[in-house]
Design a protein around this motif. Structure first.
Motif, PDB file in Angstrom:
ATOM      1  N   GLU A 146       0.827  -1.195   0.000  1.00  0.00           N
ATOM      2  CA  GLU A 146       0.000   0.000   0.000  1.00  0.00           C
ATOM      3  C   GLU A 146       0.867   1.253   0.000  1.00  0.00           C
ATOM      4  O   GLU A 146       0.636   2.179  -0.784  1.00  0.00           O
ATOM      5  CB  GLU A 146      -0.938   0.001   1.208  1.00  0.00           C
ATOM      6  CG  GLU A 146      -1.867   1.204   1.222  1.00  0.00           C
ATOM      7  CD  GLU A 146      -2.838   1.159   2.382  1.00  0.00           C
ATOM      8  OE1 GLU A 146      -3.716   0.265   2.394  1.00  0.00           O
ATOM      9  OE2 GLU A 146      -2.715   2.015   3.280  1.00  0.00           O
ATOM     10  N   SER A 168       3.584  10.048  -7.318  1.00  0.00           N
ATOM     11  CA  SER A 168       4.585  10.299  -8.362  1.00  0.00           C
ATOM     12  C   SER A 168       3.944  10.445  -9.735  1.00  0.00           C
ATOM     13  O   SER A 168       4.435  11.185 -10.581  1.00  0.00           O
ATOM     14  CB  SER A 168       5.612   9.159  -8.414  1.00  0.00           C
ATOM     15  OG  SER A 168       6.392   9.150  -7.253  1.00  0.00           O
ATOM     16  N   ALA A 169       2.846   9.734  -9.944  1.00  0.00           N
ATOM     17  CA  ALA A 169       2.149   9.787 -11.223  1.00  0.00           C
ATOM     18  C   ALA A 169       1.215  10.993 -11.325  1.00  0.00           C
ATOM     19  O   ALA A 169       0.537  11.173 -12.328  1.00  0.00           O
ATOM     20  CB  ALA A 169       1.343   8.496 -11.430  1.00  0.00           C
ATOM     21  N   THR A 189       3.951   1.612  -1.026  1.00  0.00           N
ATOM     22  CA  THR A 189       4.616   1.710  -2.327  1.00  0.00           C
ATOM     23  C   THR A 189       3.675   2.282  -3.376  1.00  0.00           C
ATOM     24  O   THR A 189       4.049   3.170  -4.155  1.00  0.00           O
ATOM     25  CB  THR A 189       5.137   0.331  -2.772  1.00  0.00           C
ATOM     26  OG1 THR A 189       6.096  -0.122  -1.813  1.00  0.00           O
ATOM     27  CG2 THR A 189       5.773   0.388  -4.149  1.00  0.00           C
ATOM     28  N   GLN A 190       2.425   1.809  -3.388  1.00  0.00           N
ATOM     29  CA  GLN A 190       1.483   2.278  -4.394  1.00  0.00           C
ATOM     30  C   GLN A 190       0.993   3.698  -4.111  1.00  0.00           C
ATOM     31  O   GLN A 190       0.686   4.439  -5.054  1.00  0.00           O
ATOM     32  CB  GLN A 190       0.322   1.303  -4.534  1.00  0.00           C
ATOM     33  CG  GLN A 190       0.747  -0.050  -5.094  1.00  0.00           C
ATOM     34  CD  GLN A 190       1.516   0.042  -6.409  1.00  0.00           C
ATOM     35  OE1 GLN A 190       1.397   1.002  -7.173  1.00  0.00           O
ATOM     36  NE2 GLN A 190       2.339  -0.954  -6.690  1.00  0.00           N
ATOM     37  N   HIS A 198      -1.336  11.789  -9.112  1.00  0.00           N
ATOM     38  CA  HIS A 198      -2.641  11.641  -8.468  1.00  0.00           C
ATOM     39  C   HIS A 198      -2.615  12.351  -7.127  1.00  0.00           C
ATOM     40  O   HIS A 198      -1.600  12.402  -6.449  1.00  0.00           O
ATOM     41  CB  HIS A 198      -3.004  10.172  -8.300  1.00  0.00           C
ATOM     42  CG  HIS A 198      -3.116   9.455  -9.594  1.00  0.00           C
ATOM     43  ND1 HIS A 198      -4.188   9.629 -10.446  1.00  0.00           N
ATOM     44  CD2 HIS A 198      -2.279   8.585 -10.204  1.00  0.00           C
ATOM     45  CE1 HIS A 198      -4.014   8.880 -11.520  1.00  0.00           C
ATOM     46  NE2 HIS A 198      -2.854   8.243 -11.409  1.00  0.00           N
ATOM     47  N   ILE A 257       6.235   9.673   3.175  1.00  0.00           N
ATOM     48  CA  ILE A 257       6.616   9.813   1.773  1.00  0.00           C
ATOM     49  C   ILE A 257       7.857  10.681   1.649  1.00  0.00           C
ATOM     50  O   ILE A 257       8.207  11.425   2.566  1.00  0.00           O
ATOM     51  CB  ILE A 257       5.463  10.387   0.914  1.00  0.00           C
ATOM     52  CG1 ILE A 257       5.061  11.773   1.396  1.00  0.00           C
ATOM     53  CG2 ILE A 257       4.291   9.426   0.892  1.00  0.00           C
ATOM     54  CD1 ILE A 257       4.027  12.457   0.530  1.00  0.00           C
ATOM     55  N   THR A 258       8.502  10.596   0.511  1.00  0.00           N
ATOM     56  CA  THR A 258       9.723  11.371   0.298  1.00  0.00           C
ATOM     57  C   THR A 258       9.406  12.862   0.346  1.00  0.00           C
ATOM     58  O   THR A 258       8.309  13.288  -0.032  1.00  0.00           O
ATOM     59  CB  THR A 258      10.363  11.037  -1.070  1.00  0.00           C
ATOM     60  OG1 THR A 258       9.458  11.407  -2.099  1.00  0.00           O
ATOM     61  CG2 THR A 258      10.709   9.566  -1.176  1.00  0.00           C
ATOM     62  N   LEU A 273       7.888  14.382  -2.833  1.00  0.00           N
ATOM     63  CA  LEU A 273       6.461  14.129  -3.031  1.00  0.00           C
ATOM     64  C   LEU A 273       5.623  14.936  -2.049  1.00  0.00           C
ATOM     65  O   LEU A 273       4.541  15.397  -2.381  1.00  0.00           O
ATOM     66  CB  LEU A 273       6.147  12.646  -2.868  1.00  0.00           C
ATOM     67  CG  LEU A 273       6.652  11.734  -3.983  1.00  0.00           C
ATOM     68  CD1 LEU A 273       6.384  10.283  -3.633  1.00  0.00           C
ATOM     69  CD2 LEU A 273       6.009  12.100  -5.306  1.00  0.00           C
ATOM     70  N   GLU A 288       2.969   6.026  -2.892  1.00  0.00           N
ATOM     71  CA  GLU A 288       4.067   6.820  -3.467  1.00  0.00           C
ATOM     72  C   GLU A 288       4.013   6.802  -4.993  1.00  0.00           C
ATOM     73  O   GLU A 288       4.223   7.843  -5.626  1.00  0.00           O
ATOM     74  CB  GLU A 288       5.426   6.310  -2.980  1.00  0.00           C
ATOM     75  CG  GLU A 288       5.768   6.769  -1.596  1.00  0.00           C
ATOM     76  CD  GLU A 288       7.250   6.718  -1.312  1.00  0.00           C
ATOM     77  OE1 GLU A 288       7.725   7.628  -0.608  1.00  0.00           O
ATOM     78  OE2 GLU A 288       7.943   5.785  -1.767  1.00  0.00           O
ATOM     79  N   ASN A 289       3.719   5.657  -5.584  1.00  0.00           N
ATOM     80  CA  ASN A 289       3.621   5.578  -7.047  1.00  0.00           C
ATOM     81  C   ASN A 289       2.497   6.472  -7.563  1.00  0.00           C
ATOM     82  O   ASN A 289       2.654   7.149  -8.582  1.00  0.00           O
ATOM     83  CB  ASN A 289       3.393   4.130  -7.499  1.00  0.00           C
ATOM     84  CG  ASN A 289       4.629   3.280  -7.343  1.00  0.00           C
ATOM     85  OD1 ASN A 289       5.742   3.777  -7.229  1.00  0.00           O
ATOM     86  ND2 ASN A 289       4.431   1.970  -7.309  1.00  0.00           N
ATOM     87  N   ALA A 290       1.356   6.460  -6.876  1.00  0.00           N
ATOM     88  CA  ALA A 290       0.226   7.297  -7.300  1.00  0.00           C
ATOM     89  C   ALA A 290       0.587   8.777  -7.209  1.00  0.00           C
ATOM     90  O   ALA A 290       0.292   9.553  -8.120  1.00  0.00           O
ATOM     91  CB  ALA A 290      -1.008   6.986  -6.453  1.00  0.00           C
TER      92      ALA A 290
END
Length: 86
Positions: free
Chosen positions: A40, A49-50, A42-43, A52, A76-77, A80, A45-47
């Motif tokens: 969760e 980054s994308a 990871t996703q 969202h 989070i980083t 972000l 952070e991915n969202a």
């Protein structure tokens, strides 16, 4: 001889559902929970980054924006965090 490979998630899930050894099942549940939490994060952070936003992420997780923001904003980083300040 190679060390034992990590158990596959589906094998851990099967162990978690097995009523034969409740303590082993509880250990498997704890392992699955840790895996789900990692995935969760990871996703999330991915969202971010994308591109969202927190409202979209919250909707995907079925929680409020405030809940997901509170849970992850400090994890989070910094990049972000600055980019997704709302």
């Amino acid at each position: 001889m190679d060390p034992d490979p990590a158990p596959r998630p589906q094998d851990v899930a099967r162990a978690a559902a097995d009523p034969g050894d409740p303590l082993a099942a509880l250990r498997a549940v704890a392992s699955l929970r840790k895996l789900a939490d990692t995935l969760e994060f990871t996703q999330v952070e991915n969202a971010l980054s994308a591109g969202h936003g927190w409202p979209e992420i919250a909707a995907a997780l079925g929680v409020t924006r405030q809940a997901v923001h509170k849970k992850y904003v400090r994890r989070i980083t910094p990049e972000l965090r600055e980019r997704n300040h709302r």
